[in-house]
Design an enzyme around this catalytic site. Structure first.
Site, PDB file in Angstrom:
ATOM      1  N   SER A   1       5.929 -18.168  -9.110  1.00 11.78           N
ATOM      2  CA  SER A   1       4.857 -17.717  -9.985  1.00 11.78           C
ATOM      3  C   SER A   1       3.585 -17.326  -9.223  1.00 11.78           C
ATOM      4  CB  SER A   1       4.525 -18.845 -10.978  1.00 11.78           C
ATOM      5  OG  SER A   1       3.984 -19.973 -10.288  1.00 11.78           O
TER       6      SER A   1
ATOM      7  N   LYS B   1      -5.459 -19.341  -7.044  1.00 15.61           N
ATOM      8  CA  LYS B   1      -4.515 -19.114  -8.143  1.00 15.61           C
ATOM      9  C   LYS B   1      -5.160 -19.524  -9.463  1.00 15.61           C
ATOM     10  CE  LYS B   1       0.283 -20.149  -9.496  1.00 15.61           C
ATOM     11  NZ  LYS B   1       1.543 -20.842  -9.123  1.00 15.61           N
TER      12      LYS B   1
ATOM     13  N   SER C   1       7.710 -21.770  -6.407  1.00 18.59           N
ATOM     14  CA  SER C   1       6.660 -20.785  -6.685  1.00 18.59           C
ATOM     15  C   SER C   1       5.670 -20.533  -5.563  1.00 18.59           C
ATOM     16  CB  SER C   1       5.891 -21.177  -7.952  1.00 18.59           C
ATOM     17  OG  SER C   1       6.693 -20.985  -9.088  1.00 18.59           O
TER      18      SER C   1
END
Length: 493
Positions: A159, A79, A183
């Site tokens: 997210s 990420k 998330s």
């Protein structure tokens, strides 16, 4: 899609150990898959092909010498919130344009120490603020899943939408993610993958771009429960560089997968049965209860009375911490700089151009609730509510309950640029209604695929555990996974 890219981490590990494939072959298969798919899915914001091949070659060389780490030769996506030395790290934000850190986050350093290979950086909501991966400076990520007889692009959740989409579409063997209010778990549920948010303090936050420091926690998104357990063992550690890191030995989480749940007491919180909840979510939840009961678990009804205050309290605490954490992005030391007539004007121009709309909204909310005259009414009250939420869980666990079972999301994946969501931020925030309590209380939570919606898209269930009892979550999640089966999207990209 190569046969190699459909292997789970456990399966790839076995093939590597048997000499049936090499880290270089595996890495090249993933790089080819990314090359073919990323223009359609937008899961990666940076692909580190050359670095990946170097790391894979080094892995094969170590294996030849008998030096084999826990993740030796396994290609992963990272990420864009984790600092990776010399590699694009921008939290999917314009304000960090061109930033390449000179240091490595503790979580990624742990993975590389265990032999993993980095394929690249994954798309996400800007500064992890979002529930649909539509706030990224690099554009929306597309969910690999589509509804039956429809070409509509769906959100992958957020997210960590890039992480979830990449795992679901076979563009990495597993991925790192972060969870501030859901998330990891929400995108996992919307893409048919497994995501675990460990207990606060289990994974170091050092070198991870901060959103809300008292809520943020790193964790993995993977294809199945065993892979999530394998990844978490490598990601978790004690870290002197992070004062919130907990000094406890990291267990062998994989050993808990397949463990019997006979005799476990699973709580069903009545406050999670909400008005207007779709019938298919209620049906899925009941199915999960039946599966765990059939496996020998005892099902009990419990009450978490302050649950109804969790979402509003979260959306005071998280923006307040964000407004403080994001004050450092000012155009002076790194990233974007927009010239101004003086230093104050330069700050204003840089922050106005650099931050996206949702990030600006949360900074403004956070600054407001921390301002003189409002601090006691909003921020202080939200912190008191947070204490009550935590106490609810403590009382339930003190009564002998081992874990809680709830839905992971209030619905299946919705369309990208859904006007209903876009016009009302509160409707978007409601996607986190089942997940934020876990972050407010600092507890571990796992999302596991449990079925498909009427439209043929994934739905997930969530298990919430006692502090540092991720092993029970892996054992119970594996029962659900075995009963529900594995889900894969039909390839359209």
């Amino acid at each position: 899609m190569s046969e190699l890219t459909t292997l789970t981490i456990a399966e790839a590990r076995a093939k590597l150990a048997a000499g049936e494939t090499s880290a270089v072959e595996l890495t090249n298969a993933y790089l080819a898959a990314i090359d073919a798919a990323n223009e359609h899915l937008n899961a990666y914001v940076a692909v580190t092909a050359e670095k990946a091949r170097e790391m894979a070659s080094a892995s094969d060389a170590r294996r030849a010498k008998g030096e084999v780490g826990r993740l030796e030769g396994i290609p992963l996506g990272i990420k864009d919130l984790f600092a990776t030395e010399g590699v694009h790290t921008q939290a999917a934000s314009h304000i960090l344009d061109g930033f390449k850190p000179r240091y490595e986050s503790t979580v990624t350093a742990n993975l590389w120490a265990d032999g993993a290979v980095m394929l690249g950086k994954l798309n996400m909501d800007e500064f992890a603020m979002g529930s649909s991966n539509e706030t990224s400076y690099y554009g929306s990520v597309k969910n690999p899943w589509r509804r039956k007889d429809s070409n509509m692009d769906l959100v992958p959740g957020g997210s960590s939408g890039g992480s979830a989409a990449a795992v679901a579409a076979w563009l990495c063997a597993g991925a790192t993610a972060t969870d501030t209010g859901g998330s990891i778990r929400q995108p996992a549920a919307l893409t048919g993958t497994v995501g675990i948010k460990p207990t606060y303090g289990r994974c170091s936050r050092w070198g991870t771009v901060a959103f809300a420091s008292s809520l943020d926690q790193a964790g993995p998104i993977a294809r199945d429960v065993r892979d999530a357990a394998i990844l978490l063992r490598s990601m978790a550690s004690t870290d002197a560089k992070d004062t919130t890191s907990v000094d406890r030995e990291v267990p062998d989480y994989e050993a808990a997968v397949g463990r019997s749940v006979k005799g476990l007491k699973i709580g069903i919180p009545r406050e999670y049965r909400m008005d207007g909840m779709p019938a298919e979510i209620e049906t899925l939840w009941q199915q999960g209860i039946d599966w765990l009961r059939a496996a020998g678990a005892e099902i009990v009804d419990v009450s978490l009375p302050h649950t109804k205050y969790a979402l509003p309290a979260y959306y005071i605490v998280a923006p307040a911490e964000a407004s403080s954490n994001l004050a450092r992005y000012d155009g002076v030391r790194y990233g974007l700089r927009v010239p101004g007539k003086d230093v104050i004007d330069m700050y204003e121009q840089t922050r106005s151009a650099g931050f996206g709309r949702e990030v600006k909204r949360r900074i403004m909310i956070g600054t407001y609730v921390l301002s003189a005259g409002y601090y006691d009414a909003y921020y202080l009250k939200a912190q008191k509510v947070r204490t009550l939420i935590k106490r609810d869980f403590e009382e339930v666990y003190a009564s002998g309950v081992d874990a809680l079972l709830t839905p992971a999301t209030p619905s299946a994946a919705f369309g990208i640029a859904d006007q209903d969501m876009a016009s009302d931020p509160v409707k978007m925030y409601l996607n986190d209604v089942f997940t934020v309590t876990v972050n407010m209380a600092g507890l571990p939570g796992i999302a596991v695929p449990a079925g498909l919606s009427a439209e043929g898209t994934p739905l997930g269930l969530q298990l919430i555990g006692r502090p540092f009892d991720e092993e029970t979550l892996f054992a119970a999640a594996h029962v659900i996974e075995q009963a529900a089966g594995r889900f894969q999207p039909a390839k359209w990209w």
